[in-house]
Structures are given as structure tokens and as C-alpha cells.
Design an enzyme around this catalytic site. Sequence first.
Site, PDB file in Angstrom:
ATOM      1  N   GLU A  56       0.658  -0.975   0.045  1.00 41.05           N
ATOM      2  CA  GLU A  56      -0.056   0.034   0.288  1.00 41.05           C
ATOM      3  C   GLU A  56       1.064   0.950   0.114  1.00 41.05           C
ATOM      4  O   GLU A  56       1.533   1.564   0.732  1.00 41.05           O
ATOM      5  CB  GLU A  56      -0.736   0.204   1.158  1.00 41.05           C
ATOM      6  N   ASP A 199     -11.414   8.530 -22.256  1.00 42.23           N
ATOM      7  CA  ASP A 199     -11.518   7.221 -21.535  1.00 42.23           C
ATOM      8  C   ASP A 199     -11.390   6.090 -22.449  1.00 42.23           C
ATOM      9  O   ASP A 199     -11.568   6.179 -23.564  1.00 42.23           O
ATOM     10  CB  ASP A 199     -12.700   6.475 -21.626  1.00 42.23           C
ATOM     11  N   LYS A 228      -7.657  -4.747 -23.926  1.00 46.27           N
ATOM     12  CA  LYS A 228      -8.195  -4.607 -24.908  1.00 46.27           C
ATOM     13  C   LYS A 228      -7.134  -4.224 -26.013  1.00 46.27           C
ATOM     14  O   LYS A 228      -6.490  -5.226 -26.073  1.00 46.27           O
ATOM     15  CB  LYS A 228      -9.299  -3.098 -24.947  1.00 46.27           C
ATOM     16  N   ARG A 234      -5.451  -7.767 -17.305  1.00 48.89           N
ATOM     17  CA  ARG A 234      -7.096  -7.317 -16.424  1.00 48.89           C
ATOM     18  C   ARG A 234      -6.308  -6.327 -16.012  1.00 48.89           C
ATOM     19  O   ARG A 234      -5.197  -6.102 -14.709  1.00 48.89           O
ATOM     20  CB  ARG A 234      -7.421  -8.058 -16.551  1.00 48.89           C
TER      21      ARG A 234
HETATM   22  N1  DSN Z   1     -17.131  -4.357 -20.344  1.00 53.07           N
HETATM   23  C1  DSN Z   1     -16.096  -3.567 -21.405  1.00 53.07           C
HETATM   24  C2  DSN Z   1     -16.231  -4.224 -22.638  1.00 53.07           C
HETATM   25  O1  DSN Z   1     -16.673  -5.022 -22.964  1.00 53.07           O
HETATM   26  O2  DSN Z   1     -16.668  -2.600 -23.223  1.00 53.07           O
HETATM   27  C3  DSN Z   1     -15.838  -2.102 -20.601  1.00 53.07           C
HETATM   28  O3  DSN Z   1     -15.695  -1.907 -19.230  1.00 53.07           O
END
Ligand code: DSN
Length: 443
Positions: A56, A199, A228, A234
Site C-alpha cells: 500500500e 476514456d 483490450k 486486466r
Molecule cells: N465491458 C467492457 C467492454 O466490453 O467494452 C467495457 O468495460
Amino acid sequence: MNRKAPLKDEDPEIYEQIQNELKRRREGLELIPSENLTSKAVLEALGSILTDKYSEGFPGRRYYGGNEFIDKIEMLAIKRAMKAFKVPFANVQAYSGSPANQAVAFAVLKPGETLMGPDLPDGGHLTHGWKANFSGIYYKSVPYHCRADGYIDLEEARKLALEHKPKLIWTGFTAYSREFPFEEMAEIADEVGAYLAADIAHIAGLVVAGVHKSPAPYAHIITTTTHKTLRGPRGAIIMATDKGLSKEPELGNKIDKAIIPGLQGGPHNHQTAAIAVALHEAMQPEFREYAQQIVKNCKALAQALMENGLKIVSGGTDNHLMLIDLTPHGKGNGVFAQEALDAAGITVNKNTIPQEPSSPFYPSGIRLGTATVTTQGMKEREMKQIAELMAAVIDETRQYQLPEKKEERTAYIANFKKEIQANPRIMGTRQRVKELCSGFELY
Ligand code: DSN
């Protein structure tokens, strides 16, 4: 119990389900645009001993001893994030995208103050102000929308901003296939003196590779997930830009404080290390080629789907994803398309479309993207094949219509699923999907 035994001996039940998931992925096409395939190096960092350590605080100022190497790892992740996104401040501790966005609101707003963000059914995220989310409950939320042609309604956004004077404006979507208008949104935010937070969870990999415009010159704050198009574990990163620090020199400190003690406890150090690895990979020349190919594939897939008679929201795509508008087949038909495609080994998600005529649970579209199949090495030729396979499956769902009466829907969908499993065209497609995938390695 044997602490040194491999998973398959120690917990065969979990091991078996992981193997099943691997088989499912190997035999199917993963087209969910928020997913990807991480590298061996990322997985190794993620599965490392770093998960055991408490730390922390931040590098050089921790509440626990023994953080000499954890500090070095976190500093590497921070420096790489700053370099990759060309920003002067980064925090890499948010557990994932939603906590990152929560931390931004916590850092710059007091409860009850106003934020403005893209509406969820129009492609925004829960944390951009949705009524059932903390962002719509603890703050006054003003949603803006997309026009019927699929593009953001900038005129409406400006009008709403002038009327409601939000202190924070979100730009960035989870289901928007066109270039994000950072510059135009910055003009609106600047006009009302709001923080602009971008975002970029979906497009982060494209931004790092220079394949999508960067929000860094326009926004004050940037958030992104790391799993992504960025192809990491993640996790999430929160950044402050030069513009953000000149608006509020304490912005970085405010973000750090929002994470801890505001919202979180100990950082997930295995995740931090894996984020650092992913950022290192994303700054290599091969990653730029990868990001370019994601977009080429997505454009080719959208074009081929349209040639196969399907309607694409906004008539195409500039990034890694697209939405298929199924209203020509019926309102709320996304659920049939998702289930039928799943049965054929093609994974997508049902999704609302701009000006959705049905509901988020029974939406009229599906969302798909090319980040994962591009990691596997697929190119434009395979996109044409995928479009044909998808069109054949979706064609089989035309005869189904979502019942108007809500109480009839569950039974109707259960019967639909049974019929789909017995549909020879869909099962034939499943075989063709398996054959296509067999030529492309996952890991
Ligand atoms: N759940 C994500 C998506 O599939 O775009 C966004 O948080």
C-alpha cells in the site's frame, strides 16, 4: 494438499475447466472487441510471485517493508505509461477500468456535483454517469447521445454542457466505431471550464501505435484499461496530461489520493508487472504493424458484412470495432444473433445501437471487433470468410421475433436455443469455423 503440486494434480476440477475454455477458444472465433490474447511474457508476469506482496502506498512511500523491487517494477510501469501515451503523470494501480473511472470522479468532484458523459445505450460506459452506477447516483449526471447516423451529437453535447455546466465531461466509448472527436469535445469542455476525461480503454493500443488520434493534447485526464487493444493483463492506467497539470497542478496527487486512501488498498503487483510488460511490447515496431492490421481487418470485415446484406451502424468503422444494426430483422434481435453465433463458435456480444428501439437487455445490435483474430494472424482474406460465416448464421435468425410481452420472452428464447442447436446450417458453420481456426495459433 501439496503446495508444490501443479494445478492439474492439486485442483483437477479447475484445471479441467481451464482446458475446456482453451478448447473453446481454439475452436472458435473470438470477436468481442474488448478482449485480446496476451503474450507468454505478460502471462508469466501475471502468474508470478508478485501476487503475494503487500505494498500500500506508492514507490518510495509505502506502508509495508520489503518493497525495494516492487518499487522498481511500479516505476517501470509508470515510466513506460508516460512514454507510451506521452503524458507527464501516470498511476498504474487502479484494479480495472471501472475503479479507474471512479477514482477520476472522486479526484475532481464532490458528491452531488455535475458530470456529463455518453449515455450507456449510445455506447458510453456504466461509469460515465449511468443511472444505476455510482456515477449516476452520487453525482448529477447529464448524458449526451449519438445521432441516428451513429456519430456523436456534438451539437447536443455543447447545448447540454452550456445548460448544466458540468465540472467533469467524459469522452470515450465502449461501442463507437468512428474516430473519437477529442478536439471538438475539448472545445466544449474548455468553454464551460470542465475537466475533460478521455476514456480510451477500447482504443489504447491504437493510440500508442499512432493509428488513432491521441487525446493527450486535448484532455486533462486519460483513463484506459490495459487488456483490450493494448493486449495486456486486466488492469488500468489513469493519466494526467500537460493540459491537465496546467489546469490543476495538484491533479496527479489528487488522482493518487483517490486511489489510496480514497478507494483501494494494496496494489496488485503481479498485474502492475504485467502492465509494464504489455507497455514494453506495445512500444515495439511490430505492435504498430499489429495495430494497423487490426483496423485494416475491421474495415475489411465491415465491408464484407455489408456486401452480405448486413447493416453496419454509421456505414463502417475507423477503429477495431463495429456494430451490426439488426433492426431490419426485428427490434431486440441482438439476443438471437449472439446466441446463434455462439452456437456456431463465433463469439460476439449483443449490444444496444444508437437510438435503441428495444432495451439494453434485449438490444437490437451486436458488437464485434478484430483485435483478437488479428493477434492470431488473420488478415483481410479471413475477414471475408468470417463475414460469410456470420451472415449465414444471422440469416437463420430472421424467422425469430422477440415477443412484445415480457413474460413470454424467457420461454421463447429457450425454445429458440433448442432449435438453433438442431439447425443443420448453423452446425455446418460451426464445423467451418473450426477448420478456419485450426490454421491460427492462439498461444
Ligand atoms: N465491458 C467492457 C467492454 O466490453 O467494452 C467495457 O468495460
